[in-house]
Design an enzyme around this catalytic site. Structure first.
Site, short mmCIF file in Angstrom:
data_model
loop_
_atom_site.label_atom_id
_atom_site.label_comp_id
_atom_site.label_asym_id
_atom_site.label_seq_id
_atom_site.Cartn_x
_atom_site.Cartn_y
_atom_site.Cartn_z
N GLU A 102 19.82 -76.08 -0.68
CA GLU A 102 18.86 -75.56 0.29
C GLU A 102 18.40 -76.65 1.24
O GLU A 102 18.48 -77.83 0.91
CB GLU A 102 17.62 -75.01 -0.45
CG GLU A 102 17.99 -73.93 -1.44
CD GLU A 102 16.82 -73.53 -2.33
OE1 GLU A 102 15.67 -73.89 -2.02
OE2 GLU A 102 17.09 -72.84 -3.32
N LYS B 9 15.67 -78.94 2.91
CA LYS B 9 14.37 -79.45 2.48
C LYS B 9 13.46 -79.45 3.71
O LYS B 9 13.54 -80.32 4.57
CB LYS B 9 14.51 -80.87 1.90
CG LYS B 9 13.20 -81.39 1.35
CD LYS B 9 13.41 -82.69 0.60
CE LYS B 9 12.16 -83.27 0.02
NZ LYS B 9 10.92 -83.10 0.73
N ASP C 29 10.49 -79.86 6.16
CA ASP C 29 9.52 -80.96 6.26
C ASP C 29 8.19 -80.42 6.76
O ASP C 29 7.86 -80.49 7.95
CB ASP C 29 10.08 -82.02 7.22
CG ASP C 29 9.40 -83.35 7.00
OD1 ASP C 29 8.62 -83.47 6.04
OD2 ASP C 29 9.65 -84.26 7.80
N TYR D 239 10.79 -70.55 -1.19
CA TYR D 239 11.97 -71.02 -1.91
C TYR D 239 11.82 -71.08 -3.42
O TYR D 239 12.67 -71.64 -4.10
CB TYR D 239 12.42 -72.39 -1.39
CG TYR D 239 11.30 -73.41 -1.24
CD1 TYR D 239 10.58 -73.83 -2.34
CD2 TYR D 239 10.99 -73.92 0.01
CE1 TYR D 239 9.56 -74.76 -2.20
CE2 TYR D 239 9.97 -74.86 0.15
CZ TYR D 239 9.26 -75.27 -0.96
OH TYR D 239 8.26 -76.18 -0.83
N LYS E 21 17.36 -87.09 0.38
CA LYS E 21 16.66 -87.23 1.66
C LYS E 21 17.53 -87.93 2.69
O LYS E 21 18.18 -88.94 2.38
CB LYS E 21 15.35 -87.97 1.47
CG LYS E 21 14.36 -87.08 0.72
CD LYS E 21 13.02 -87.70 0.48
CE LYS E 21 12.15 -87.78 1.69
NZ LYS E 21 10.76 -88.15 1.35
N CYS F 207 -7.70 -104.50 32.38
CA CYS F 207 -6.94 -103.34 32.84
C CYS F 207 -5.79 -103.82 33.72
O CYS F 207 -6.01 -104.60 34.66
CB CYS F 207 -7.86 -102.40 33.61
SG CYS F 207 -6.98 -101.03 34.36
N CYS G 98 -6.74 -102.29 37.52
CA CYS G 98 -7.93 -102.68 38.29
C CYS G 98 -8.53 -104.00 37.83
O CYS G 98 -9.42 -104.54 38.47
CB CYS G 98 -8.97 -101.57 38.24
SG CYS G 98 -9.83 -101.48 36.66
N CYS H 214 -10.15 -98.64 29.71
CA CYS H 214 -10.71 -99.29 30.88
C CYS H 214 -11.99 -98.54 31.25
O CYS H 214 -11.95 -97.34 31.51
CB CYS H 214 -9.69 -99.23 32.03
SG CYS H 214 -10.45 -99.65 33.61
N CYS I 86 -11.03 -97.23 39.10
CA CYS I 86 -9.70 -97.60 38.63
C CYS I 86 -8.70 -96.53 39.12
O CYS I 86 -8.82 -95.36 38.75
CB CYS I 86 -9.73 -97.69 37.11
SG CYS I 86 -8.13 -98.10 36.40
S1 IVH Z 1 11.62 -76.65 -4.64
C1 IVH Z 1 9.48 -77.94 -8.76
N1 IVH Z 1 12.82 -76.29 -2.35
O1 IVH Z 1 9.71 -80.82 -1.02
C2 IVH Z 1 9.62 -78.24 -7.30
N2 IVH Z 1 10.98 -77.78 -2.40
O2 IVH Z 1 9.61 -83.43 -2.35
C3 IVH Z 1 9.88 -77.04 -6.50
N3 IVH Z 1 10.40 -78.71 -0.20
O3 IVH Z 1 6.90 -80.24 -3.06
C4 IVH Z 1 10.13 -77.35 -5.08
N4 IVH Z 1 11.96 -77.68 0.95
O4 IVH Z 1 6.99 -79.13 -0.71
C5 IVH Z 1 11.83 -76.93 -3.00
N5 IVH Z 1 13.98 -75.80 -0.39
C6 IVH Z 1 12.99 -76.44 -1.02
C7 IVH Z 1 12.09 -77.30 -0.35
C8 IVH Z 1 11.10 -77.97 -1.08
C9 IVH Z 1 10.93 -78.50 1.01
C10 IVH Z 1 9.26 -79.62 -0.46
C11 IVH Z 1 8.21 -79.09 -1.40
C12 IVH Z 1 8.18 -80.05 -2.55
C13 IVH Z 1 8.71 -81.29 -1.90
C14 IVH Z 1 9.30 -82.21 -2.92
#
Ligand code: IVH
Length: 669
Positions: free
Chosen positions: A113, A115, A117, A225, A312, A406, A409, A424, A430
């Site tokens: 999946e 991740k 942000d 998720y 990551k 500045c 000026c 400033c 200015c």
């Molecule tokens: S599963 C038991 N799935 O990443 C943990 N987390 O660094 C269940 N996050 O705290 C989390 N995308 O906030 C999961 N597809 C994804 C995610 C995801 C982002 C975040 C989440 C978690 C953090 C961990």
């Protein structure tokens, strides 16, 4: 103290500082990568020298996002974090561990999946209705942000389809898409607030806003998720998420069920390139064993599940040499240092400049002239410098000395207590502050005067305008002789200036360019005070009492209104016949049927004698019926100061709600 002890102390201090900047100030200044690497270094040292361990070490805390103003609630299931890695080798080690923990030869698959942000959220549903939304907090207890979460359109308040369980939790990530982030930062810059560092902080900050109406305007989104309940619908996580999708949740399409780690690696490589095209930030890939039964057997460590890991992405970065620093002066006088760099390719564009934020940031980088720096790009428009390569520093290179005057000026720069930037103070003389204020004044959302930045600069240089009020003394003959200006364009400009005299008062107030006063706060202030004199005469307390204004904006308005130059400016704008009061006939309240079927009483005294009739008009304009006496049919009472005692008594007896003017206006928003 030996060398290792010293290193451990240094790392703890560094990480504690990062945590503070991230969680308390919401202004991180190191990259995730650097943070994770330092954290890992500390973990390794603590494991190697257990005698140095300390219960207060940053390694023992999952970051804490709690905010005292929200109610804290215990999670039914603890909200854990994920182990993470930046290396392929460690990812393969993770896979080998899983294979070792499961019976030899047993097949399994990984759900791969994105991740996301953003900021994590846990939602509870009872009988198909959203009943609670909690942030992660410290993992055991989180903040109850239900009211704010209710404003996020992609989160269902009521589930659809059939077969959803009576009682369950679902977890996911609240994020701010790039579009919303850009809009928010443009708005912040316009009112003189520093832009937010990235989408993740913007999402987390928005979720912690005290005012849910403001949250609803932030354009947040949410992907789910992770489903949690005692008896899950099926053994497969992927199938469970497909079911959750059918109940109305937003579940990512960008997933893959991988049979082995090589397929996972392909998925990672694909998204490392393709993520640039997504409309939101992701910072890696999460892989999870798909079968619930296998997950149960694998179990958890103290902090993380053994069945999942986050890979990551290293933020795309490039090295460049610092050529020089420009110091830009904004319309409020704030000085922003910008680095000029040797051109480098980064995430599809050539970068030549990067923001250095402010003096503190330059100091924290320990930046020297000619340094080689690393730049990164997030959702932001201008890339930022993340670190300096000290090994490549030329011998004898001198540290950057921040300017004291500045650059335009020459006035000595000043810094307010608690602020990280210099400004400033010469706002009246200015040049970039003068033209910056006029440019803001003419923008579409302000006075909507048809005039570009170049023309403003030209008029200023020709000594025709020195402040916003001067625009209203301009004549066609002043302009038509200037370079690139003919009679026609001069006439158009004068006509447009003339037309701006009809612009409603809330936009005039915004156009004045008072620091922190955006379009929204200008509207609120106008609704509350109605005209410029009432705002100018309000005490600091009266200004700060207004919902959503607060002490920062109030102080800024108060100081502005009590400055002699500004008092004269207002007088000249009044003489030019700009709108300086709310036009009661064209009240700001929207006309709607929001109050249809509602019987409403307005009672008590309000800010001005005519305010009560304005409120009564709003009731009728929005489809409500006015009542004079309380009875069982009364829906609610809008009460000002000293409301009729008999009305209040009767309402309390009948259990009828009594609301304030602000609550009433919020209802009509
Ligand atoms: S599963 C038991 N799935 O990443 C943990 N987390 O660094 C269940 N996050 O705290 C989390 N995308 O906030 C999961 N597809 C994804 C995610 C995801 C982002 C975040 C989440 C978690 C953090 C961990």
């Amino acid at each position: 103290m030996n060398l290792f002890e010293h290193k451990v102390m240094q790392l703890r201090e560094f990480l504690n500082e990062c945590n503070y900047k991230y969680y308390v100030l919401a202004q991180p200044d190191v990259s995730d990568y650097e943070y994770d690497m330092k954290m890992r270094e500390l973990q390794d040292l603590e494991a190697q020298y257990p005698e140095l361990d300390d219960p207060d070490s940053p390694t023992h805390r999952v970051g804490d996002d709690r905010n005292q103003e929200f109610q804290q609630v215990e999670h039914r299931y603890p909200m854990l974090s994920l182990a993470n890695t930046y290396s392929e080798g460690e990812l393969r080690d993770f896979d080998a561990r899983i294979r070792k923990l499961l019976p030899e030869g047993e097949e399994f698959s990984y759900s791969c999946e994105l991740k996301f942000d953003g900021t994590s959220i846990s939602l509870t549903y009872h009988d198909g209705r959203l009943v609670r939304a909690l942030t992660r907090g410290d993992g055991q207890k989180g903040d109850d942000v239900t009211n704010n979460v209710r404003t996020i359109k992609s989160i269902p308040l009521r589930l659809t389809g059939a077969g959803y369980p009576d009682d369950f939790e679902i977890r996911g990530e609240i994020l701010m898409p790039h579009e919303s982030f850009k809009r928010l930062n443009a708005e912040r810059l316009e009112i003189g607030e520093p832009p937010l560092a990235n989408c993740r902080n913007a999402a987390a900050g928005a979720l912690k806003t005290q005012n849910s109406a403001a949250v609803s305007k932030r354009g947040l989104d949410c992907y789910l998720y992770y489903l949690l309940m005692d008896q899950l619908p099926t053994d497969s996580h992927t199938e469970n998420m497909a079911q959750a999708k059918s109940w109305g949740f937003k579940v990512s399409e960008n997933t893959k069920l991988a049979k082995n780690i090589d397929e996972v690696w392909d998925f990672i490589n694909y998204w490392d390139k393709e993520r640039e095209k997504l409309p939101y930030d992701i910072d890696g890939i999460v892989l999870k064993v798909d079968s619930m039964a296998q997950r149960d057997r694998l179990g958890f460590t103290a902090k993380t599940p053994r069945w999942a890991i986050a890979y990551k992405f290293k933020a795309e970065e490039a090295a460049a040499k610092l050529l020089s620093i420009d110091y830009q002066v904004g319309r409020t006088g704030i000085v922003t240092p910008v680095a000029n760099l040797t051109p480098v390719h980064l995430a599809g564009t050539v970068v030549k400049r990067a923001t250095l934020n402010n003096a503190d940031f330059i100091r924290s980088l320990d930046l020297h002239n000619g340094d080689t720096v690393y730049i990164e790009k997030g959702g932001e428009i201008i890339p930022k410098i993340t670190r300096v390569d000290e090994n490549l520093r030329e011998p004898g290179a001198t540290p950057i000395k921040y300017i004291e005057n500045c650059p335009v000026c020459g006035a000595a720069l000043v810094r307010n207590e608690g602020e990280s930037g210099y400004y400033c103070p010469n706002y009246a003389n200015c040049p970039p502050q003068i033209t910056g204020k006029i440019i803001h004044f003419v923008t579409r959302k302000a006075m909507d005067i048809n005039c570009g930045e170049a023309t403003i600069e030209q008029l200023y240089k020709a000594h025709l305008i020195n402040d916003i009020a001067d625009l209203y003394s301009l004549k066609v003959s002043d302009i038509e002789g200037l370079e690139r200006q003919g009679r026609k364009s001069a006439e158009n400009l004068i006509q447009s200036i003339e037309k701006s005299k009809q612009v409603p008062f809330d936009r005039v107030l915004y156009a004045l360019g008072i620091r922190y006063v955006g379009e929204g706060s200008a509207k609120i202030l106008v609704k509350k005070f109605h005209d410029i004199d009432s705002i100018a005469n309000a005490t600091l307390e009266q200004l700060a009492e207004v919902k959503d204004v607060g002490i920062g904006i109030a102080t800024s308005i108060f100081d502005w209104m009590h400055n002699d130059n500004n008092i004269k400016l207002i007088q000249r704008l009044r003489e030019a016949e700009l709108q300086m009061a709310l036009d009661v006939a064209e009240d700001l309240a929207p006309k709607s049927d929001k109050l249809s079927d509602k019987n409403i009483i307005v009672t008590g005294s309000f800010a001005t004698p005519q305010r009560r009739s304005e409120l009564e008009k709003m009731v009728e304009d929005n489809g409500g019926k006015l009542q004079s006496g309380v009875n069982a049919k009364t829906s609610f009472i809008v009460a000002g100061a000293k409301p009729g005692a008999s009305k209040v008594q009767k309402a309390e007896k009948l259990g009828i709600k009594i609301i304030s003017e602000e609550d009433f206006l919020a209802m009509l928003e």
